[in-house]
Write a protein that holds these residues in place. Structure first.
Motif, PDB file in Angstrom:
ATOM      1  N   ALA A 112       0.821  -1.209   0.000  1.00 29.80           N
ATOM      2  CA  ALA A 112       0.000   0.000   0.000  1.00 29.80           C
ATOM      3  C   ALA A 112       0.852   1.255   0.000  1.00 29.80           C
ATOM      4  CB  ALA A 112      -0.913   0.005   1.215  1.00 29.80           C
ATOM      5  N   GLN A 113       0.397   2.235  -0.762  1.00 34.18           N
ATOM      6  CA  GLN A 113       0.987   3.570  -0.803  1.00 34.18           C
ATOM      7  C   GLN A 113      -0.081   4.496  -0.249  1.00 34.18           C
ATOM      8  OE1 GLN A 113       3.935   4.491  -1.439  1.00 34.18           O
ATOM      9  NE2 GLN A 113       3.985   6.488  -2.358  1.00 34.18           N
ATOM     10  N   PHE A 114       0.024   4.884   1.019  1.00 35.07           N
ATOM     11  CA  PHE A 114      -1.081   5.592   1.650  1.00 35.07           C
ATOM     12  C   PHE A 114      -0.810   7.072   1.913  1.00 35.07           C
ATOM     13  CE2 PHE A 114       1.179   3.105   4.827  1.00 35.07           C
ATOM     14  CZ  PHE A 114       1.492   4.020   5.809  1.00 35.07           C
ATOM     15  N   ASP A 115       0.168   7.620   1.277  1.00 35.35           N
ATOM     16  CA  ASP A 115       0.486   9.027   1.491  1.00 35.35           C
ATOM     17  C   ASP A 115      -0.654   9.945   1.049  1.00 35.35           C
ATOM     18  OD1 ASP A 115       1.075   8.150  -1.134  1.00 35.35           O
ATOM     19  OD2 ASP A 115       2.270   9.939  -1.501  1.00 35.35           O
ATOM     20  N   GLY A 116      -1.156  10.727   1.988  1.00 33.80           N
ATOM     21  CA  GLY A 116      -2.141  11.748   1.665  1.00 33.80           C
ATOM     22  C   GLY A 116      -3.594  11.325   1.624  1.00 33.80           C
ATOM     23  N   TRP A 117      -3.888  10.033   1.628  1.00 30.14           N
ATOM     24  CA  TRP A 117      -5.304   9.640   1.549  1.00 30.14           C
ATOM     25  C   TRP A 117      -5.696   8.655   2.644  1.00 30.14           C
ATOM     26  CZ3 TRP A 117      -7.370   4.761   0.562  1.00 30.14           C
ATOM     27  CH2 TRP A 117      -6.458   3.784   0.177  1.00 30.14           C
ATOM     28  N   ALA A 118      -4.736   8.079   3.346  1.00 27.51           N
ATOM     29  CA  ALA A 118      -5.023   7.155   4.447  1.00 27.51           C
ATOM     30  C   ALA A 118      -3.923   7.318   5.495  1.00 27.51           C
ATOM     31  CB  ALA A 118      -5.075   5.724   3.941  1.00 27.51           C
ATOM     32  N   CYS A 119      -4.171   6.820   6.682  1.00 25.70           N
ATOM     33  CA  CYS A 119      -3.210   6.987   7.781  1.00 25.70           C
ATOM     34  C   CYS A 119      -2.332   5.775   8.022  1.00 25.70           C
ATOM     35  CB  CYS A 119      -3.963   7.331   9.067  1.00 25.70           C
ATOM     36  SG  CYS A 119      -4.840   8.900   8.960  1.00 25.70           S
ATOM     37  N   THR A 120      -2.828   4.594   7.706  1.00 20.64           N
ATOM     38  CA  THR A 120      -2.074   3.357   7.952  1.00 20.64           C
ATOM     39  C   THR A 120      -2.271   2.397   6.784  1.00 20.64           C
ATOM     40  OG1 THR A 120      -3.888   2.174   9.023  1.00 20.64           O
ATOM     41  CG2 THR A 120      -2.515   3.561  10.449  1.00 20.64           C
ATOM     42  N   VAL A 121      -1.454   1.347   6.752  1.00 18.58           N
ATOM     43  CA  VAL A 121      -1.611   0.334   5.710  1.00 18.58           C
ATOM     44  C   VAL A 121      -2.974  -0.356   5.850  1.00 18.58           C
ATOM     45  CG1 VAL A 121      -0.447  -1.537   6.953  1.00 18.58           C
ATOM     46  CG2 VAL A 121      -0.389  -1.504   4.486  1.00 18.58           C
ATOM     47  N   HIS A 122      -3.452  -0.533   7.075  1.00 18.83           N
ATOM     48  CA  HIS A 122      -4.762  -1.148   7.304  1.00 18.83           C
ATOM     49  C   HIS A 122      -5.870  -0.333   6.627  1.00 18.83           C
ATOM     50  CE1 HIS A 122      -8.453  -2.224   9.464  1.00 18.83           C
ATOM     51  NE2 HIS A 122      -7.896  -3.405   9.600  1.00 18.83           N
ATOM     52  N   ASP A 123      -5.781   0.980   6.694  1.00 19.40           N
ATOM     53  CA  ASP A 123      -6.786   1.856   6.093  1.00 19.40           C
ATOM     54  C   ASP A 123      -6.830   1.726   4.567  1.00 19.40           C
ATOM     55  OD1 ASP A 123      -7.213   2.848   8.641  1.00 19.40           O
ATOM     56  OD2 ASP A 123      -5.960   4.622   8.320  1.00 19.40           O
ATOM     57  N   CYS A 124      -5.760   1.250   3.976  1.00 19.31           N
ATOM     58  CA  CYS A 124      -5.654   1.158   2.515  1.00 19.31           C
ATOM     59  C   CYS A 124      -6.260  -0.104   1.932  1.00 19.31           C
ATOM     60  CB  CYS A 124      -4.187   1.183   2.105  1.00 19.31           C
ATOM     61  SG  CYS A 124      -3.349   2.683   2.529  1.00 19.31           S
ATOM     62  N   ILE A 125      -6.541  -1.086   2.773  1.00 19.01           N
ATOM     63  CA  ILE A 125      -7.044  -2.353   2.249  1.00 19.01           C
ATOM     64  C   ILE A 125      -8.442  -2.133   1.693  1.00 19.01           C
ATOM     65  CG2 ILE A 125      -7.524  -4.779   2.755  1.00 19.01           C
ATOM     66  CD1 ILE A 125      -4.592  -3.997   3.213  1.00 19.01           C
ATOM     67  N   PRO A 126      -8.625  -2.303   0.378  1.00 20.15           N
ATOM     68  CA  PRO A 126      -9.941  -2.088  -0.231  1.00 20.15           C
ATOM     69  C   PRO A 126     -10.984  -3.059   0.315  1.00 20.15           C
ATOM     70  CG  PRO A 126      -8.221  -2.194  -1.894  1.00 20.15           C
ATOM     71  CD  PRO A 126      -7.611  -2.644  -0.617  1.00 20.15           C
ATOM     72  N   ARG A 127     -12.219  -2.625   0.330  1.00 19.91           N
ATOM     73  CA  ARG A 127     -13.318  -3.468   0.818  1.00 19.91           C
ATOM     74  C   ARG A 127     -13.372  -4.802   0.094  1.00 19.91           C
ATOM     75  NH1 ARG A 127     -17.856   1.222   1.059  1.00 19.91           N
ATOM     76  NH2 ARG A 127     -17.018   2.283   2.878  1.00 19.91           N
ATOM     77  N   ASP A 128     -13.119  -4.783  -1.206  1.00 13.10           N
ATOM     78  CA  ASP A 128     -13.128  -6.029  -1.982  1.00 13.10           C
ATOM     79  C   ASP A 128     -12.127  -7.034  -1.429  1.00 13.10           C
ATOM     80  OD1 ASP A 128     -15.001  -4.826  -3.603  1.00 13.10           O
ATOM     81  OD2 ASP A 128     -13.686  -4.635  -5.342  1.00 13.10           O
ATOM     82  N   GLU A 129     -11.009  -6.569  -0.915  1.00 15.27           N
ATOM     83  CA  GLU A 129      -9.968  -7.461  -0.413  1.00 15.27           C
ATOM     84  C   GLU A 129     -10.357  -8.136   0.895  1.00 15.27           C
ATOM     85  OE1 GLU A 129      -7.257  -8.714  -1.768  1.00 15.27           O
ATOM     86  OE2 GLU A 129      -7.894  -7.655  -3.573  1.00 15.27           O
ATOM     87  N   TRP A 130     -11.175  -7.471   1.716  1.00 13.70           N
ATOM     88  CA  TRP A 130     -11.581  -8.071   2.992  1.00 13.70           C
ATOM     89  C   TRP A 130     -12.468  -9.289   2.780  1.00 13.70           C
ATOM     90  CZ3 TRP A 130      -8.406  -7.042   6.564  1.00 13.70           C
ATOM     91  CH2 TRP A 130      -7.878  -5.780   6.735  1.00 13.70           C
ATOM     92  N   THR A 131     -13.049  -9.437   1.595  1.00 13.08           N
ATOM     93  CA  THR A 131     -13.899 -10.584   1.323  1.00 13.08           C
ATOM     94  C   THR A 131     -13.120 -11.797   0.841  1.00 13.08           C
ATOM     95  OG1 THR A 131     -14.379  -9.925  -0.950  1.00 13.08           O
ATOM     96  CG2 THR A 131     -15.841  -9.063   0.766  1.00 13.08           C
ATOM     97  N   VAL A 132     -11.851 -11.606   0.489  1.00 14.08           N
ATOM     98  CA  VAL A 132     -11.024 -12.729   0.023  1.00 14.08           C
ATOM     99  C   VAL A 132     -10.557 -13.510   1.234  1.00 14.08           C
ATOM    100  CG1 VAL A 132      -8.907 -13.410  -1.152  1.00 14.08           C
ATOM    101  CG2 VAL A 132     -10.255 -11.479  -2.011  1.00 14.08           C
ATOM    102  N   ARG A 133     -10.882 -14.774   1.260  1.00 18.12           N
ATOM    103  CA  ARG A 133     -10.506 -15.644   2.380  1.00 18.12           C
ATOM    104  C   ARG A 133      -9.880 -16.905   1.855  1.00 18.12           C
ATOM    105  NH1 ARG A 133      -9.915 -12.364   6.271  1.00 18.12           N
ATOM    106  NH2 ARG A 133     -11.692 -11.085   6.646  1.00 18.12           N
TER     107      ARG A 133
END
Length: 133
Positions: A112-133
């Motif tokens: 993740a490249q989160f400069d300027g739009w998110a605070c942590t790498v966790h914040d960058c994980i797209p919603r679509d990715e949380w469904t991959v198990r």
């Protein structure tokens, strides 16, 4: 993208030419500005990716977590574990998620490249990715 996530609005999927259409070897996410924000490597069909001699893709997550934490500590970084139990590093911009492979879990790194739009790498994980198990 199936679900917009913060500043992320575009998604591109890459696979081998002979692979079935449902295979996603690498998925990339772009911000509204067009900048690359996140790259995810599939544990089953993605390319092998290593960092400092440490293979990040397709490994048993608990073994990789130990090695990943040692790598961070050896460079003066503080190891992190996400609320989901995934090894992560804001300094490196990496979260090592787990993906099912039958009855086994394998490592699925998210860069993740989160400069300027998110605070942590966790914040960058797209919603679509949380469904991959």
């Amino acid at each position: 993208m199936h679900q917009r996530h913060g500043a992320l609005e575009l998604q591109a999927v890459f696979r081998e030419m002979t692979a079935p259409a449902y295979v996603r070897a690498v998925t990339v996410y772009y911000r509204e500005s067009g900048g690359l924000a996140c790259v995810v490597v599939d544990a089953l069909s993605g390319p092998l990716v290593s960092m400092g001699g440490m293979q990040l893709v397709g490994r048993v997550p608990s073994e990789l977590t130990d090695e990943f934490h040692a790598y961070q500590e050896g460079r003066g970084m503080s190891p992190m574990i996400s609320v989901e139990g995934d090894a992560a590093s804001d300094e490196l911009g990496i979260m090592v998620r787990a993906q099912r492979a039958g009855d086994t879990l394998l490592s699925r790194p998210v860069f993740a490249q989160f400069d300027g739009w998110a605070c942590t790498v966790h914040d960058c994980i797209p919603r679509d990715e949380w469904t991959v198990r």
